[in-house]
Design a protein around this motif. Structure first.
Motif, PDB file in Angstrom:
ATOM      1  N   LEU A  62       0.823  -1.205   0.000  1.00 53.83           N
ATOM      2  CA  LEU A  62       0.000   0.000   0.000  1.00 53.83           C
ATOM      3  C   LEU A  62       0.862   1.262   0.000  1.00 53.83           C
ATOM      4  O   LEU A  62       0.557   2.234  -0.698  1.00 53.83           O
ATOM      5  CB  LEU A  62      -0.938  -0.002   1.209  1.00 53.83           C
ATOM      6  CG  LEU A  62      -2.023  -1.079   1.204  1.00 53.83           C
ATOM      7  CD1 LEU A  62      -2.647  -1.207   2.582  1.00 53.83           C
ATOM      8  CD2 LEU A  62      -3.062  -0.790   0.149  1.00 53.83           C
ATOM      9  N   ALA A  63       1.954   1.238   0.765  1.00 56.04           N
ATOM     10  CA  ALA A  63       2.847   2.397   0.820  1.00 56.04           C
ATOM     11  C   ALA A  63       3.555   2.604  -0.517  1.00 56.04           C
ATOM     12  O   ALA A  63       3.765   3.746  -0.939  1.00 56.04           O
ATOM     13  CB  ALA A  63       3.858   2.226   1.942  1.00 56.04           C
ATOM     14  N   GLN A  64       3.915   1.532  -1.211  1.00 59.14           N
ATOM     15  CA  GLN A  64       4.508   1.660  -2.540  1.00 59.14           C
ATOM     16  C   GLN A  64       3.493   2.243  -3.516  1.00 59.14           C
ATOM     17  O   GLN A  64       3.818   3.122  -4.318  1.00 59.14           O
ATOM     18  CB  GLN A  64       4.974   0.303  -3.066  1.00 59.14           C
ATOM     19  CG  GLN A  64       6.311  -0.115  -2.554  1.00 59.14           C
ATOM     20  CD  GLN A  64       6.765  -1.412  -3.194  1.00 59.14           C
ATOM     21  OE1 GLN A  64       5.967  -2.225  -3.648  1.00 59.14           O
ATOM     22  NE2 GLN A  64       8.057  -1.611  -3.220  1.00 59.14           N
ATOM     23  N   ARG A  65       2.266   1.760  -3.440  1.00 61.76           N
ATOM     24  CA  ARG A  65       1.210   2.251  -4.329  1.00 61.76           C
ATOM     25  C   ARG A  65       0.982   3.753  -4.151  1.00 61.76           C
ATOM     26  O   ARG A  65       0.768   4.480  -5.128  1.00 61.76           O
ATOM     27  CB  ARG A  65      -0.093   1.491  -4.030  1.00 61.76           C
ATOM     28  CG  ARG A  65      -1.261   1.921  -4.907  1.00 61.76           C
ATOM     29  CD  ARG A  65      -2.562   1.415  -4.379  1.00 61.76           C
ATOM     30  NE  ARG A  65      -2.870   2.116  -3.129  1.00 61.76           N
ATOM     31  CZ  ARG A  65      -3.861   1.807  -2.328  1.00 61.76           C
ATOM     32  NH1 ARG A  65      -4.623   0.772  -2.594  1.00 61.76           N
ATOM     33  NH2 ARG A  65      -4.086   2.498  -1.239  1.00 61.76           N
ATOM     34  N   ASP A  66       1.073   4.222  -2.908  1.00 66.77           N
ATOM     35  CA  ASP A  66       0.825   5.631  -2.619  1.00 66.77           C
ATOM     36  C   ASP A  66       2.077   6.500  -2.692  1.00 66.77           C
ATOM     37  O   ASP A  66       2.017   7.688  -2.406  1.00 66.77           O
ATOM     38  CB  ASP A  66       0.179   5.769  -1.234  1.00 66.77           C
ATOM     39  CG  ASP A  66      -1.220   5.162  -1.209  1.00 66.77           C
ATOM     40  OD1 ASP A  66      -1.843   5.043  -2.281  1.00 66.77           O
ATOM     41  OD2 ASP A  66      -1.680   4.790  -0.115  1.00 66.77           O
ATOM     42  N   GLY A  67       3.223   5.901  -3.038  1.00 61.03           N
ATOM     43  CA  GLY A  67       4.428   6.678  -3.258  1.00 61.03           C
ATOM     44  C   GLY A  67       5.276   6.931  -2.035  1.00 61.03           C
ATOM     45  O   GLY A  67       6.199   7.742  -2.088  1.00 61.03           O
ATOM     46  N   PHE A  68       5.026   6.233  -0.928  1.00 62.47           N
ATOM     47  CA  PHE A  68       5.843   6.404   0.276  1.00 62.47           C
ATOM     48  C   PHE A  68       7.138   5.600   0.190  1.00 62.47           C
ATOM     49  O   PHE A  68       8.142   5.977   0.760  1.00 62.47           O
ATOM     50  CB  PHE A  68       5.077   5.975   1.530  1.00 62.47           C
ATOM     51  CG  PHE A  68       3.959   6.905   1.894  1.00 62.47           C
ATOM     52  CD1 PHE A  68       4.224   8.179   2.366  1.00 62.47           C
ATOM     53  CD2 PHE A  68       2.645   6.517   1.756  1.00 62.47           C
ATOM     54  CE1 PHE A  68       3.203   9.032   2.704  1.00 62.47           C
ATOM     55  CE2 PHE A  68       1.609   7.359   2.088  1.00 62.47           C
ATOM     56  CZ  PHE A  68       1.889   8.626   2.556  1.00 62.47           C
ATOM     57  N   LEU A  69       7.105   4.462  -0.487  1.00 61.25           N
ATOM     58  CA  LEU A  69       8.261   3.573  -0.606  1.00 61.25           C
ATOM     59  C   LEU A  69       8.541   3.301  -2.079  1.00 61.25           C
ATOM     60  O   LEU A  69       7.637   3.321  -2.902  1.00 61.25           O
ATOM     61  CB  LEU A  69       7.985   2.236   0.089  1.00 61.25           C
ATOM     62  CG  LEU A  69       7.778   2.245   1.586  1.00 61.25           C
ATOM     63  CD1 LEU A  69       7.385   0.866   2.055  1.00 61.25           C
ATOM     64  CD2 LEU A  69       9.032   2.706   2.297  1.00 61.25           C
TER      65      LEU A  69
END
Length: 89
Positions: free
Chosen positions: A71-78
């Motif tokens: 989820l964090a990759q999808r939202d650009g955090f990781l």
């Protein structure tokens, strides 16, 4: 239900799991809600956050950390974090 002003209010508003889209029941005591703070280019907190809710089903299967990473990759955090479901992204 109505309050003193006559406005309709709900006592319980169910959440949905961010990973599976399942409704999180009020009896799901293993569910968690995680807020990740957004930061600017200098790394300062902007006052905004992204909220992820994980149901007990995901946590019981020991997939909570993988789901948060996805989820964090999808939202650009990781970026470029290993995922057990699909290798490196």
């Amino acid at each position: 239900m109505e309050n003193e002003k006559g406005d309709l209010v709900d006592l319980y508003v169910p959440r949905k799991c961010s990973a599976t889209n399942r409704i999180i029941k009020s009896s799901d005591h293993a569910s968690v809600q995680i807020s990740i703070g957004k930061v600017d280019e200098q790394g300062r907190y902007t006052g905004e956050n992204q909220v992820y809710a994980l149901c007990g089903f995901v946590r019981q299967r020991a997939e909570g950390d993988d789901c948060v990473n996805r989820l964090a990759q999808r939202d650009g955090f990781l970026k470029g974090v290993w995922s057990a479901q699909g290798g490196r992204h």
